[in-house]
Design a protein around this motif. Structure first.
Motif, PDB file in Angstrom:
ATOM      1  N   MET A   1       0.848  -1.189   0.000  1.00  0.00           N
ATOM      2  CA  MET A   1       0.000   0.000   0.000  1.00  0.00           C
ATOM      3  C   MET A   1       0.884   1.239   0.000  1.00  0.00           C
ATOM      4  N   LYS A   2       0.564   2.180  -0.832  1.00  0.00           N
ATOM      5  CA  LYS A   2       1.287   3.440  -0.912  1.00  0.00           C
ATOM      6  C   LYS A   2       0.602   4.444   0.014  1.00  0.00           C
ATOM      7  N   LEU A   3       1.127   4.568   1.233  1.00  0.00           N
ATOM      8  CA  LEU A   3       0.499   5.405   2.257  1.00  0.00           C
ATOM      9  C   LEU A   3       0.364   6.866   1.862  1.00  0.00           C
ATOM     10  N   GLU A   4       1.380   7.380   1.203  1.00  0.00           N
ATOM     11  CA  GLU A   4       1.383   8.813   0.877  1.00  0.00           C
ATOM     12  C   GLU A   4       0.113   9.212   0.132  1.00  0.00           C
ATOM     13  N   LYS A   5      -0.367   8.348  -0.716  1.00  0.00           N
ATOM     14  CA  LYS A   5      -1.580   8.604  -1.489  1.00  0.00           C
ATOM     15  C   LYS A   5      -2.782   8.865  -0.577  1.00  0.00           C
ATOM     16  N   TYR A   6      -2.806   8.210   0.580  1.00  0.00           N
ATOM     17  CA  TYR A   6      -3.948   8.330   1.493  1.00  0.00           C
ATOM     18  C   TYR A   6      -3.756   9.404   2.552  1.00  0.00           C
ATOM     19  N   ASP A  41     -20.550  14.803   3.982  1.00  0.00           N
ATOM     20  CA  ASP A  41     -20.319  14.164   2.681  1.00  0.00           C
ATOM     21  C   ASP A  41     -18.830  13.959   2.410  1.00  0.00           C
ATOM     22  N   LYS A  42     -18.027  14.970   2.708  1.00  0.00           N
ATOM     23  CA  LYS A  42     -16.571  14.852   2.530  1.00  0.00           C
ATOM     24  C   LYS A  42     -16.016  13.760   3.437  1.00  0.00           C
ATOM     25  N   THR A  43     -16.530  13.713   4.653  1.00  0.00           N
ATOM     26  CA  THR A  43     -16.067  12.714   5.612  1.00  0.00           C
ATOM     27  C   THR A  43     -16.422  11.313   5.130  1.00  0.00           C
ATOM     28  N   GLU A  44     -17.629  11.139   4.614  1.00  0.00           N
ATOM     29  CA  GLU A  44     -18.052   9.831   4.097  1.00  0.00           C
ATOM     30  C   GLU A  44     -17.133   9.371   2.964  1.00  0.00           C
ATOM     31  N   LYS A  45     -16.793  10.270   2.055  1.00  0.00           N
ATOM     32  CA  LYS A  45     -15.897   9.920   0.942  1.00  0.00           C
ATOM     33  C   LYS A  45     -14.516   9.517   1.459  1.00  0.00           C
ATOM     34  N   ALA A  46     -14.018  10.265   2.424  1.00  0.00           N
ATOM     35  CA  ALA A  46     -12.712   9.934   3.003  1.00  0.00           C
ATOM     36  C   ALA A  46     -12.750   8.570   3.697  1.00  0.00           C
ATOM     37  N   LEU A  47     -13.804   8.318   4.448  1.00  0.00           N
ATOM     38  CA  LEU A  47     -13.945   7.041   5.143  1.00  0.00           C
ATOM     39  C   LEU A  47     -13.996   5.879   4.156  1.00  0.00           C
ATOM     40  N   GLN A  48     -14.736   6.040   3.080  1.00  0.00           N
ATOM     41  CA  GLN A  48     -14.826   4.980   2.066  1.00  0.00           C
ATOM     42  C   GLN A  48     -13.463   4.708   1.431  1.00  0.00           C
ATOM     43  N   THR A  49     -12.750   5.771   1.105  1.00  0.00           N
ATOM     44  CA  THR A  49     -11.418   5.637   0.519  1.00  0.00           C
ATOM     45  C   THR A  49     -10.474   4.906   1.468  1.00  0.00           C
ATOM     46  N   LEU A  50     -10.482   5.306   2.728  1.00  0.00           N
ATOM     47  CA  LEU A  50      -9.584   4.700   3.716  1.00  0.00           C
ATOM     48  C   LEU A  50      -9.979   3.260   4.025  1.00  0.00           C
ATOM     49  N   ALA A  51     -11.247   2.947   3.940  1.00  0.00           N
ATOM     50  CA  ALA A  51     -11.693   1.565   4.152  1.00  0.00           C
ATOM     51  C   ALA A  51     -11.256   0.683   2.975  1.00  0.00           C
ATOM     52  N   ALA A  53      -8.675   1.079   1.282  1.00  0.00           N
ATOM     53  CA  ALA A  53      -7.224   0.937   1.427  1.00  0.00           C
ATOM     54  C   ALA A  53      -6.844   0.058   2.621  1.00  0.00           C
ATOM     55  N   LYS A  54      -7.839  -0.394   3.370  1.00  0.00           N
ATOM     56  CA  LYS A  54      -7.630  -1.248   4.549  1.00  0.00           C
ATOM     57  C   LYS A  54      -6.977  -0.506   5.723  1.00  0.00           C
ATOM     58  N   ILE A  55      -7.038   0.830   5.675  1.00  0.00           N
ATOM     59  CA  ILE A  55      -6.588   1.632   6.810  1.00  0.00           C
ATOM     60  C   ILE A  55      -7.686   1.653   7.862  1.00  0.00           C
ATOM     61  N   LEU A  56      -8.934   1.608   7.406  1.00  0.00           N
ATOM     62  CA  LEU A  56     -10.096   1.507   8.286  1.00  0.00           C
ATOM     63  C   LEU A  56     -10.839   0.221   7.982  1.00  0.00           C
ATOM     64  N   ILE A  57     -11.656  -0.187   8.922  1.00  0.00           N
ATOM     65  CA  ILE A  57     -12.511  -1.359   8.752  1.00  0.00           C
ATOM     66  C   ILE A  57     -13.952  -0.866   8.659  1.00  0.00           C
ATOM     67  N   LEU A  58     -14.660  -1.321   7.646  1.00  0.00           N
ATOM     68  CA  LEU A  58     -16.069  -0.974   7.478  1.00  0.00           C
ATOM     69  C   LEU A  58     -16.925  -2.069   8.092  1.00  0.00           C
ATOM     70  N   HIS A  59     -17.806  -1.681   9.022  1.00  0.00           N
ATOM     71  CA  HIS A  59     -18.772  -2.600   9.634  1.00  0.00           C
ATOM     72  C   HIS A  59     -20.141  -2.222   9.074  1.00  0.00           C
ATOM     73  N   LYS A  60     -20.751  -3.124   8.305  1.00  0.00           N
ATOM     74  CA  LYS A  60     -22.038  -2.840   7.660  1.00  0.00           C
ATOM     75  C   LYS A  60     -23.134  -3.707   8.251  1.00  0.00           C
ATOM     76  N   THR A  61     -24.278  -3.075   8.480  1.00  0.00           N
ATOM     77  CA  THR A  61     -25.488  -3.807   8.837  1.00  0.00           C
ATOM     78  C   THR A  61     -26.562  -3.408   7.831  1.00  0.00           C
ATOM     79  N   ALA A  62     -27.730  -3.957   7.970  1.00  0.00           N
ATOM     80  CA  ALA A  62     -28.819  -3.619   7.061  1.00  0.00           C
ATOM     81  C   ALA A  62     -29.221  -2.148   7.187  1.00  0.00           C
ATOM     82  N   LEU A  63     -29.006  -1.567   8.355  1.00  0.00           N
ATOM     83  CA  LEU A  63     -29.479  -0.205   8.600  1.00  0.00           C
ATOM     84  C   LEU A  63     -28.403   0.870   8.586  1.00  0.00           C
TER      85      LEU A  63
END
Length: 91
Positions: A1-6, A41-51, A53-63
């Motif tokens: 993973m190229k950290l600098e990109k993130y 909205d900006k935060t959501e995009k950042a979170l998705q990008t970081l997830a 990249a495996k820097i964050l873990i996404l926990h999804k439920t139906a809701l």
């Protein structure tokens, strides 16, 4: 993973710093946006990008989706070192 990109955007660094300072935190994008004082909205995009990249873990439920910091100690160490070296951010 190229950290600098993130680490190249301020919002990504804010999100990462939030999780480094609160390693056991699991929160929604709206909650994290509130904690870091950023647009939801900006935060959501950042979170998705970081997830993807495996820097964050996404926990999804139906809701809802929530995010947490990776548990990979090598990744965390690399991020901490890079933040300290390039951005002079101590965590």
């Amino acid at each position: 993973m190229k950290l600098e990109k993130y680490l190249d955007t301020e919002i990504n660094r804010k999100v990462i710093r939030f999780f480094l300072e609160n390693p056991s935190s699991i929160d929604t994008s709206r909650g994290i946006a509130t904690w870091i004082n950023e647009n939801a909205d900006k935060t959501e995009k950042a979170l998705q990008t970081l997830a993807r990249a495996k820097i964050l873990i996404l926990h999804k439920t139906a809701l809802t989706s929530a995010y947490a910091c990776t548990t990979d100690k090598r990744t965390i160490l690399k991020i901490r070192l890079r933040l300290e070296q390039k951005y002079k951010i101590q965590n």
